[in-house]
Design a protein around this motif. Structure first.
Motif, PDB file in Angstrom:
ATOM      1  N   ALA A 130       0.800  -1.235   0.000  1.00 43.23           N
ATOM      2  CA  ALA A 130       0.000   0.000   0.000  1.00 43.23           C
ATOM      3  C   ALA A 130       0.825   1.274   0.000  1.00 43.23           C
ATOM      4  O   ALA A 130       0.417   2.291   0.555  1.00 43.23           O
ATOM      5  CB  ALA A 130      -0.971  -0.002   1.181  1.00 43.23           C
ATOM      6  N   THR A 131       1.998   1.243  -0.647  1.00 42.86           N
ATOM      7  CA  THR A 131       2.784   2.480  -0.766  1.00 42.86           C
ATOM      8  C   THR A 131       2.767   3.041  -2.189  1.00 42.86           C
ATOM      9  O   THR A 131       3.251   4.153  -2.405  1.00 42.86           O
ATOM     10  CB  THR A 131       4.256   2.251  -0.352  1.00 42.86           C
ATOM     11  OG1 THR A 131       4.845   1.260  -1.200  1.00 42.86           O
ATOM     12  CG2 THR A 131       4.345   1.824   1.103  1.00 42.86           C
ATOM     13  N   GLY A 132       2.236   2.281  -3.152  1.00 41.09           N
ATOM     14  CA  GLY A 132       2.133   2.791  -4.518  1.00 41.09           C
ATOM     15  C   GLY A 132       3.017   2.100  -5.528  1.00 41.09           C
ATOM     16  O   GLY A 132       3.139   2.554  -6.663  1.00 41.09           O
ATOM     17  N   LYS A 133       3.620   0.992  -5.148  1.00 40.49           N
ATOM     18  CA  LYS A 133       4.510   0.284  -6.067  1.00 40.49           C
ATOM     19  C   LYS A 133       3.770  -0.201  -7.322  1.00 40.49           C
ATOM     20  O   LYS A 133       4.296  -0.101  -8.431  1.00 40.49           O
ATOM     21  CB  LYS A 133       5.161  -0.902  -5.362  1.00 40.49           C
ATOM     22  CG  LYS A 133       6.085  -1.733  -6.259  1.00 40.49           C
ATOM     23  CD  LYS A 133       6.733  -2.859  -5.490  1.00 40.49           C
ATOM     24  CE  LYS A 133       5.705  -3.866  -5.000  1.00 40.49           C
ATOM     25  NZ  LYS A 133       4.985  -4.533  -6.138  1.00 40.49           N
ATOM     26  N   SER A 134       2.560  -0.692  -7.139  1.00 38.55           N
ATOM     27  CA  SER A 134       1.787  -1.190  -8.281  1.00 38.55           C
ATOM     28  C   SER A 134       1.458  -0.066  -9.256  1.00 38.55           C
ATOM     29  O   SER A 134       1.430  -0.271 -10.472  1.00 38.55           O
ATOM     30  CB  SER A 134       0.502  -1.869  -7.804  1.00 38.55           C
ATOM     31  OG  SER A 134       0.787  -3.020  -7.042  1.00 38.55           O
TER      32      SER A 134
ATOM     33  N   GLU B  45      -3.996   3.546   6.089  1.00 33.69           N
ATOM     34  CA  GLU B  45      -5.252   4.055   5.530  1.00 33.69           C
ATOM     35  C   GLU B  45      -5.477   3.498   4.131  1.00 33.69           C
ATOM     36  O   GLU B  45      -6.585   3.058   3.792  1.00 33.69           O
ATOM     37  CB  GLU B  45      -5.214   5.584   5.503  1.00 33.69           C
ATOM     38  CG  GLU B  45      -6.475   6.228   4.942  1.00 33.69           C
ATOM     39  CD  GLU B  45      -6.374   7.741   4.886  1.00 33.69           C
ATOM     40  OE1 GLU B  45      -7.071   8.350   4.056  1.00 33.69           O
ATOM     41  OE2 GLU B  45      -5.601   8.311   5.678  1.00 33.69           O
ATOM     42  N   ARG B  46      -4.442   3.501   3.319  1.00 33.36           N
ATOM     43  CA  ARG B  46      -4.569   2.989   1.957  1.00 33.36           C
ATOM     44  C   ARG B  46      -4.818   1.484   1.948  1.00 33.36           C
ATOM     45  O   ARG B  46      -5.599   0.969   1.144  1.00 33.36           O
ATOM     46  CB  ARG B  46      -3.301   3.312   1.159  1.00 33.36           C
ATOM     47  CG  ARG B  46      -3.152   4.792   0.815  1.00 33.36           C
ATOM     48  CD  ARG B  46      -1.814   5.049   0.146  1.00 33.36           C
ATOM     49  NE  ARG B  46      -1.654   6.455  -0.225  1.00 33.36           N
ATOM     50  CZ  ARG B  46      -0.516   6.994  -0.646  1.00 33.36           C
ATOM     51  NH1 ARG B  46       0.581   6.241  -0.717  1.00 33.36           N
ATOM     52  NH2 ARG B  46      -0.453   8.271  -0.978  1.00 33.36           N
ATOM     53  N   LEU B  47      -4.140   0.766   2.838  1.00 36.47           N
ATOM     54  CA  LEU B  47      -4.287  -0.689   2.872  1.00 36.47           C
ATOM     55  C   LEU B  47      -5.700  -1.086   3.277  1.00 36.47           C
ATOM     56  O   LEU B  47      -6.307  -1.953   2.639  1.00 36.47           O
ATOM     57  CB  LEU B  47      -3.268  -1.293   3.842  1.00 36.47           C
ATOM     58  CG  LEU B  47      -3.348  -2.813   4.037  1.00 36.47           C
ATOM     59  CD1 LEU B  47      -3.209  -3.540   2.707  1.00 36.47           C
ATOM     60  CD2 LEU B  47      -2.277  -3.275   5.022  1.00 36.47           C
TER      61      LEU B  47
ATOM     62  N   ARG C 269       0.343  -7.545   8.265  1.00 37.85           N
ATOM     63  CA  ARG C 269       0.936  -7.527   6.924  1.00 37.85           C
ATOM     64  C   ARG C 269       1.990  -6.435   6.798  1.00 37.85           C
ATOM     65  O   ARG C 269       3.027  -6.638   6.169  1.00 37.85           O
ATOM     66  CB  ARG C 269      -0.159  -7.350   5.867  1.00 37.85           C
ATOM     67  CG  ARG C 269      -1.110  -8.526   5.813  1.00 37.85           C
ATOM     68  CD  ARG C 269      -1.819  -8.668   4.515  1.00 37.85           C
ATOM     69  NE  ARG C 269      -2.563  -9.923   4.477  1.00 37.85           N
ATOM     70  CZ  ARG C 269      -2.877 -10.569   3.368  1.00 37.85           C
ATOM     71  NH1 ARG C 269      -2.482 -10.094   2.196  1.00 37.85           N
ATOM     72  NH2 ARG C 269      -3.554 -11.695   3.404  1.00 37.85           N
ATOM     73  N   VAL C 270       1.721  -5.299   7.394  1.00 42.26           N
ATOM     74  CA  VAL C 270       2.701  -4.211   7.353  1.00 42.26           C
ATOM     75  C   VAL C 270       3.936  -4.578   8.158  1.00 42.26           C
ATOM     76  O   VAL C 270       5.076  -4.384   7.711  1.00 42.26           O
ATOM     77  CB  VAL C 270       2.077  -2.903   7.886  1.00 42.26           C
ATOM     78  CG1 VAL C 270       3.154  -1.831   8.043  1.00 42.26           C
ATOM     79  CG2 VAL C 270       0.983  -2.412   6.938  1.00 42.26           C
ATOM     80  N   ARG C 271       3.735  -5.148   9.358  1.00 39.08           N
ATOM     81  CA  ARG C 271       4.858  -5.493  10.224  1.00 39.08           C
ATOM     82  C   ARG C 271       5.689  -6.645   9.665  1.00 39.08           C
ATOM     83  O   ARG C 271       6.869  -6.778  10.008  1.00 39.08           O
ATOM     84  CB  ARG C 271       4.356  -5.857  11.625  1.00 39.08           C
ATOM     85  CG  ARG C 271       3.957  -4.665  12.473  1.00 39.08           C
ATOM     86  CD  ARG C 271       3.918  -5.037  13.949  1.00 39.08           C
ATOM     87  NE  ARG C 271       2.934  -6.080  14.194  1.00 39.08           N
ATOM     88  CZ  ARG C 271       1.684  -5.847  14.610  1.00 39.08           C
ATOM     89  NH1 ARG C 271       1.283  -4.611  14.814  1.00 39.08           N
ATOM     90  NH2 ARG C 271       0.856  -6.846  14.826  1.00 39.08           N
TER      91      ARG C 271
END
Length: 275
Positions: free
Chosen positions: A11-15, A164-166, A181-183
């Motif tokens: 959820a950081t924008g890689k896709s 928030e995005r995730l 998932r983030v951790r």
């Protein structure tokens, strides 16, 4: 041919960046590790069988449930597909047990994915592309950054934006599942720092706390610089002279190994300060 190692965190924008790079005006070939990871664990593959053997006895819902539309032995007679959310619950998180299970899963999947990547890189090299994008979420963790000419990290400075995005994207995830998932991934700000220490032209960080248009503008600026440092004629020369391409790849690999050693020394020194 330039290998661009694209990474980030969930959820950081890689896709979004991978989509932009594979579309006009860039139209670069994209090797997506997530897609390959699914391919190498399809029913009947060696990876699938290994996962079922290890996780099956302790994960009752490991496979998609059988139904009228899903036969007991799967649609192709090789087994029912993996229930990826159930497998995700087994490996995502920062407990010792989940770290162990995640290590087992990675040991099954990563070697098969790397083999598929090598095949695809060779194909695109022979087709004369000036650059190829390796979209790998665990680029640094799997040490695939050693083979890239450039690492490109898509990151956010504010962890709240990532969560928030995730949760907006994957509404089926509970707050706990999202946090796990983030951790389970390396902090994206650490990945950004690691990319930056590679130096200009070798490490790119795209900070994505704003809009998609802002992200695209940052990507366009970065690609202008990369094209200047890797002109088309250089790609043609490497294609025309395979021994030179091998020599350049070997030198680049050695340079990346040295960069990673320096990074390891920095981490060790910082760990001593915190001890």
């Amino acid at each position: 041919m330039l290998l661009i190692g694209l990474t980030g965190s969930i959820a950081t924008g890689k896709s979004t960046v991978s989509s932009l790079l594979s579309s006009p005006p860039y139209s670069l070939p994209l090797i997506d590790a997530d897609i390959l990871a699914r391919k190498v664990v399809e029913p009947g593959t060696r990876g699938y069988n290994a996962i079922v053997r290890y996780f099956g006895p302790t994960t009752p819902d490991l496979l998609v449930p059988s139904s009228e539309t899903m036969p007991e032995n799967g649609p192709n007679g090789k087994g029912r597909p993996l229930n990826r959310p159930a497998l995700g619950k087994r490996v995502f998180g920062d407990s010792e047990e989940r770290k162990k299970d995640r290590g087992v899963l990675n040991a099954i999947v990563h070697p098969a994915v790397r083999l598929e990547m090598v095949k695809m890189v060779l194909k695109f090299y022979l087709q004369g592309y000036w650059a190829v994008v390796l979209d790998v979420p665990l680029l640094f963790e799997s040490k695939l950054d050693r083979f890239t000419g450039v690492t490109m990290v898509v990151a956010v400075r504010d962890p709240a934006i990532q969560m928030e995005r995730l949760t907006a994207r994957d509404s089926h995830l509970s707050r706990e599942d999202a946090e796990n998932r983030v951790r389970s991934q390396t902090d994206v700000r650490l990945k950004a720092r690691r990319s930056e220490v590679r130096g200009a032209g070798k490490g790119v960080v795209l900070w994505n706390d704003g809009s998609r248009d802002e992200l695209k503008a940052k990507l366009d600026a970065a690609m202008v610089e990369l094209k200047q440092k890797n002109p088309r004629w250089w790609s043609v020369l490497l294609l025309a002279c395979p021994p030179l391409a091998i020599a350049v790849a070997g030198w680049q690999f050695w340079q990346n190994v040295r960069i990673n050693r320096r990074w390891a020394a920095v981490e060790e020194e910082e760990a001593k300060k915190l001890a």
